[in-house]
Design a protein around this motif. Structure first.
Motif, PDB file in Angstrom:
ATOM      1  N   PHE A  21       0.817  -1.214   0.000  1.00  0.00           N
ATOM      2  CA  PHE A  21       0.000   0.000   0.000  1.00  0.00           C
ATOM      3  C   PHE A  21       0.851   1.264   0.000  1.00  0.00           C
ATOM      4  CE2 PHE A  21      -2.542   3.231   2.327  1.00  0.00           C
ATOM      5  CZ  PHE A  21      -3.597   3.353   1.435  1.00  0.00           C
ATOM      6  N   VAL A  22       2.107   1.170   0.456  1.00  0.00           N
ATOM      7  CA  VAL A  22       2.965   2.362   0.511  1.00  0.00           C
ATOM      8  C   VAL A  22       3.191   2.936  -0.894  1.00  0.00           C
ATOM      9  CG1 VAL A  22       5.235   1.252   0.258  1.00  0.00           C
ATOM     10  CG2 VAL A  22       5.000   3.313   1.669  1.00  0.00           C
ATOM     11  N   GLN A  23       3.046   2.105  -1.931  1.00  0.00           N
ATOM     12  CA  GLN A  23       3.222   2.585  -3.301  1.00  0.00           C
ATOM     13  C   GLN A  23       2.197   3.664  -3.664  1.00  0.00           C
ATOM     14  OE1 GLN A  23       4.563  -1.218  -5.868  1.00  0.00           O
ATOM     15  NE2 GLN A  23       2.883  -1.627  -4.462  1.00  0.00           N
ATOM     16  N   PHE A  24       1.066   3.662  -2.957  1.00  0.00           N
ATOM     17  CA  PHE A  24       0.026   4.667  -3.164  1.00  0.00           C
ATOM     18  C   PHE A  24       0.589   6.074  -3.007  1.00  0.00           C
ATOM     19  CE2 PHE A  24      -3.102   7.436  -1.058  1.00  0.00           C
ATOM     20  CZ  PHE A  24      -4.126   7.429  -1.989  1.00  0.00           C
ATOM     21  N   TYR A  25       1.635   6.235  -2.164  1.00  0.00           N
ATOM     22  CA  TYR A  25       2.159   7.565  -1.839  1.00  0.00           C
ATOM     23  C   TYR A  25       3.382   7.951  -2.666  1.00  0.00           C
ATOM     24  CZ  TYR A  25      -0.956   7.213   2.157  1.00  0.00           C
ATOM     25  OH  TYR A  25      -2.068   7.081   2.947  1.00  0.00           O
ATOM     26  N   PHE A  26       3.776   7.136  -3.624  1.00  0.00           N
ATOM     27  CA  PHE A  26       5.003   7.412  -4.364  1.00  0.00           C
ATOM     28  C   PHE A  26       4.921   8.700  -5.187  1.00  0.00           C
ATOM     29  CE2 PHE A  26       7.007   2.885  -4.587  1.00  0.00           C
ATOM     30  CZ  PHE A  26       7.174   2.933  -3.216  1.00  0.00           C
ATOM     31  N   TYR A  56      -2.551  -1.578  -6.187  1.00  0.00           N
ATOM     32  CA  TYR A  56      -1.414  -0.765  -5.775  1.00  0.00           C
ATOM     33  C   TYR A  56      -0.139  -1.299  -6.424  1.00  0.00           C
ATOM     34  CZ  TYR A  56      -4.856   0.648  -2.339  1.00  0.00           C
ATOM     35  OH  TYR A  56      -6.002   1.116  -1.746  1.00  0.00           O
ATOM     36  N   THR A  57       0.380  -0.523  -7.360  1.00  0.00           N
ATOM     37  CA  THR A  57       1.644  -0.833  -8.017  1.00  0.00           C
ATOM     38  C   THR A  57       2.480   0.444  -8.055  1.00  0.00           C
ATOM     39  OG1 THR A  57       0.921  -0.266 -10.265  1.00  0.00           O
ATOM     40  CG2 THR A  57       0.450  -2.509  -9.493  1.00  0.00           C
ATOM     41  N   VAL A  58       3.736   0.292  -8.462  1.00  0.00           N
ATOM     42  CA  VAL A  58       4.598   1.466  -8.616  1.00  0.00           C
ATOM     43  C   VAL A  58       3.975   2.455  -9.590  1.00  0.00           C
ATOM     44  CG1 VAL A  58       6.826   2.258  -9.504  1.00  0.00           C
ATOM     45  CG2 VAL A  58       6.721   0.260  -7.987  1.00  0.00           C
ATOM     46  N   VAL A 115       7.165  -4.953  -1.131  1.00  0.00           N
ATOM     47  CA  VAL A 115       6.871  -3.519  -1.166  1.00  0.00           C
ATOM     48  C   VAL A 115       6.584  -3.036  -2.580  1.00  0.00           C
ATOM     49  CG1 VAL A 115       7.761  -1.215  -0.637  1.00  0.00           C
ATOM     50  CG2 VAL A 115       8.299  -3.132   0.882  1.00  0.00           C
ATOM     51  N   LEU A 116       7.372  -3.459  -3.545  1.00  0.00           N
ATOM     52  CA  LEU A 116       7.291  -2.911  -4.898  1.00  0.00           C
ATOM     53  C   LEU A 116       6.668  -3.903  -5.870  1.00  0.00           C
ATOM     54  CD1 LEU A 116      10.840  -1.263  -5.131  1.00  0.00           C
ATOM     55  CD2 LEU A 116       8.685  -0.199  -4.446  1.00  0.00           C
ATOM     56  N   ASP A 117       5.746  -3.397  -6.677  1.00  0.00           N
ATOM     57  CA  ASP A 117       5.113  -4.193  -7.729  1.00  0.00           C
ATOM     58  C   ASP A 117       5.203  -3.395  -9.017  1.00  0.00           C
ATOM     59  OD1 ASP A 117       3.514  -5.593  -9.474  1.00  0.00           O
ATOM     60  OD2 ASP A 117       1.821  -5.818  -8.103  1.00  0.00           O
ATOM     61  N   PHE A 118       6.051  -3.867  -9.945  1.00  0.00           N
ATOM     62  CA  PHE A 118       6.260  -3.146 -11.203  1.00  0.00           C
ATOM     63  C   PHE A 118       5.361  -3.660 -12.323  1.00  0.00           C
ATOM     64  CE2 PHE A 118      10.194  -2.290  -8.900  1.00  0.00           C
ATOM     65  CZ  PHE A 118      10.409  -0.954  -9.194  1.00  0.00           C
ATOM     66  N   SER A 119       4.399  -4.495 -12.004  1.00  0.00           N
ATOM     67  CA  SER A 119       3.522  -5.054 -13.041  1.00  0.00           C
ATOM     68  C   SER A 119       2.576  -3.990 -13.580  1.00  0.00           C
ATOM     69  CB  SER A 119       2.715  -6.227 -12.472  1.00  0.00           C
ATOM     70  OG  SER A 119       1.710  -5.760 -11.593  1.00  0.00           O
ATOM     71  N   PHE A 120       2.065  -4.250 -14.789  1.00  0.00           N
ATOM     72  CA  PHE A 120       1.083  -3.363 -15.408  1.00  0.00           C
ATOM     73  C   PHE A 120      -0.321  -3.973 -15.353  1.00  0.00           C
ATOM     74  CE2 PHE A 120       5.077  -1.982 -17.251  1.00  0.00           C
ATOM     75  CZ  PHE A 120       4.966  -0.606 -17.209  1.00  0.00           C
TER      76      PHE A 120
END
Length: 568
Positions: free
Chosen positions: A73-78, A231-233, A220-225
């Motif tokens: 979920f932290v990716q939401f704030y990137f 929630y992804t990068v 933490v990180l999900d680079f998928s499309f």
């Protein structure tokens, strides 16, 4: 709760309200009441901005989000740091130069009155709903867990906020939020330390992270499309950036926080401070949720954390089925203890996989339990919340923290509710007073405008309490607030970007495009909810912004030239 907990809880809340009321009494003009006299230093602005965003929902829902789904979920704030830089470079200098009280004043200067009014109304709708949810979120959970009356809690939180917000306006909000953030940070740090201390002696922090990682909680990180991944990068960097630009750049509840700054530099430093600190803060709160997950690897957990839901199902025809699930949950927990010991002592990779499988089985049991709870509620015609994400952290607090700290953590939750609600009421009142009341009625004196702003604060406070009293829980409270924002924010951001960067587009084109876009975004959200399309709500911020800008551009381009009306 013991007497010490009650003393800490009540004492903290009363001191905050009394201090805010006393320090900011007697605002005589609109400048003081709505902009705090432009006296706030950068660190006050930064803490106030953070406190406005960090509602009780953050401290109730975020640990539960991590408990269930991990750190992703932290990716939401990137996108937040990117948004802070853009706002500091573009939005703040412009707002300061025009000496606006609200963000929407600028739109009349750039377009026309109807565009300003429409944008202000869009803000009032979404923020008015959100204000009710920020009251409702802690109230319903504390009511369920502590047995407190829900209606009384809604009214209590709302009235406490109304007292100092009506009395002191923006300055009161800023002053109290500094102390609320101190309470919040202190409480969360103490909770983290307590969790680690209550783990078995042979489990250190590194072991705890390994155990969490065994069940995917540290991914933490999900680079998928894949759009099925909420929630992804990429959703964070693209959808999150547009959401944060809208929220911090065009939402009056945030704009009003930094408009109170002494200078452009103080405003910019305040937002940069927020941009630097916010992502680590959210990471830390999620990490607390992960540590709660690890704690319940060694301590028995209920199959559902909502005590009201458990009570309903155990008093229904589904009681025996539910008791079977509870026993299976206990059996898996018992089997897992030997696996965890083996994993910690020998770092056995095979054991690592077996622990993950056991946790998956428990997740399946929890899903079956939610299904039984829903059936029990339907059979008894009772509305009960089976999704227990928002109850995980409060369950841990009440059942595992020592006396005194329970009161402190409850003070954290209620302080967060008060801080965000105060900002929202303050912004709702200033927008109503300046964008609707003053602009559309006969000119009023300074004292009349201050009094009107106070009455509008009271009115919005009553409306927020009313929304809280009739609200219903969504899948997750923190998602509900962001969903409401995403339905409106993209459209509003597109209007502002047109105002900043596309000079040939005029008021009529923007007004028409905004109305069309809002209808389209609501339709897209409904279609997604019923699975006709696959569009995660974060993308609505980007899509809404693109649609309104495109439609306005096309309308203005295709419109016959009319040199007699600069607003054409």
């Amino acid at each position: 709760m013991q007497t010490l907990d009650w003393t800490i809880l009540i004492g903290t809340l009363v001191l905050i309200v009394a201090y805010g009321t006393y320090q900011t009494r007697g605002s005589k003009n609109v400048q003081d009441y709505l902009k705090g006299g432009n006296t706030s230093p950068w660190w006050t602005i930064g803490l106030s901005v953070m406190a406005t965003q960090a509602s009780a929902i953050t401290f109730l829902s975020t640990p539960g989000q991590a408990f269930n789904d991990g750190m992703g979920f932290v990716q939401f704030y990137f996108g937040l740091p990117i948004a802070m830089i853009v706002i500091c470079m573009v939005f703040i200098p412009l707002y300061h130069r025009l000496k606006v009280y609200t963000a929407y004043e600028f739109l009349e200067n750039r377009f026309d009155l109807k565009t300003r009014t429409l944008t202000a109304i869009l803000f009032l709708i979404q923020r008015g709903l959100s204000a009710g949810i920020t009251i409702f979120a802690p109230a319903i959970i504390l009511s369920a867990v502590l047995g407190w009356n829900l209606l009384l809690l809604n009214v209590l939180i709302g009235v406490l906020v109304i007292i100092y917000t009506v009395s002191g306006g923006t300055k009161a909000v800023n002053v109290t939020q500094k102390h609320q953030m101190i309470v919040i940070f202190s409480g969360m740090i103490v909770a983290f330390i307590i969790i680690l201390n209550q783990l078995p002696e042979n489990i250190n922090f590194s072991n705890a992270l390994d155990i969490a990682g065994a069940s995917g909680k540290m991914d933490v990180l999900d680079f998928s499309f894949d759009l099925d991944n909420r929630y992804t990068v990429w959703t964070g960097l693209i959808g999150g950036t547009f959401l944060m630009l809208s929220y911090f750049g065009t939402d009056q509840s945030q704009v009003q926080r930094y408009l109170s700054g002494k200078s452009v530099r103080e405003m910019q430093l305040g937002l940069i401070f927020n941009g630097i600190l916010k992502v680590p803060m959210q990471f830390f709160i999620l990490l607390i949720g992960v540590m709660v997950f690890v704690f319940y690897q060694f301590n028995a957990a209920p199959v559902n954390f909502n005590p009201t839901a458990t009570e309903v199902v155990l008093n229904s025809e589904y009681a025996k089925e539910y008791e079977v699930l509870q026993q299976k949950q206990q059996d898996i927990f018992n089997e897992k203890q030997a696996l965890l010991t083996n994993f910690v002592d020998h770092n056995n990779a095979a054991t690592f996989q077996t622990i993950a499988e056991a946790n998956t089985q428990q997740d399946e049991l929890r899903a079956q339990a939610r299904n039984l709870i829903d059936k029990a509620g339907e059979s008894r015609n009772i509305k009960v919340e089976s999704n227990d994400k928002d109850y995980v952290f409060i369950h841990f607090i009440l059942n595992n923290l020592p006396r005194g700290l329970i009161g402190l953590l409850l003070a954290v939750i209620l302080s967060a509710a008060m801080s965000s609600t105060a900002s929202e009421l303050n912004a709702l009142a200033s927008t109503t007073a300046m964008d609707l009341y003053k602009r559309n009625v006969k000119e009023k004196s300074e004292s009349q405008m201050v009094n009107s702003s106070k009455w509008f604060t009271l009115l919005w406070g009553i409306l927020a309490i009313s929304v809280a009293c009739v609200a219903n829980l969504a899948e997750n409270l923190i998602q509900l607030v962001n969903i409401i924002g995403s339905i409106f924010y993209g459209n509003v951001l597109g209007i502002f970007l047109l105002a900043f960067f596309v000079k040939f587009v005029k008021g009529n084109a923007v007004f028409t495009a905004a109305l069309i876009t809002q209808v389209l975004i609501i339709a897209l959200f409904i279609l997604n909810e019923y699975d006709f399309i696959n569009l995660p709500f974060l993308w609505l911020n980007f899509v809404g912004c693109v649609i309104v800008m495109t439609i306005a551009f096309l309308i203005q381009t295709l419109k016959p030239k009319n040199h007699g009306n600069k607003l054409a």
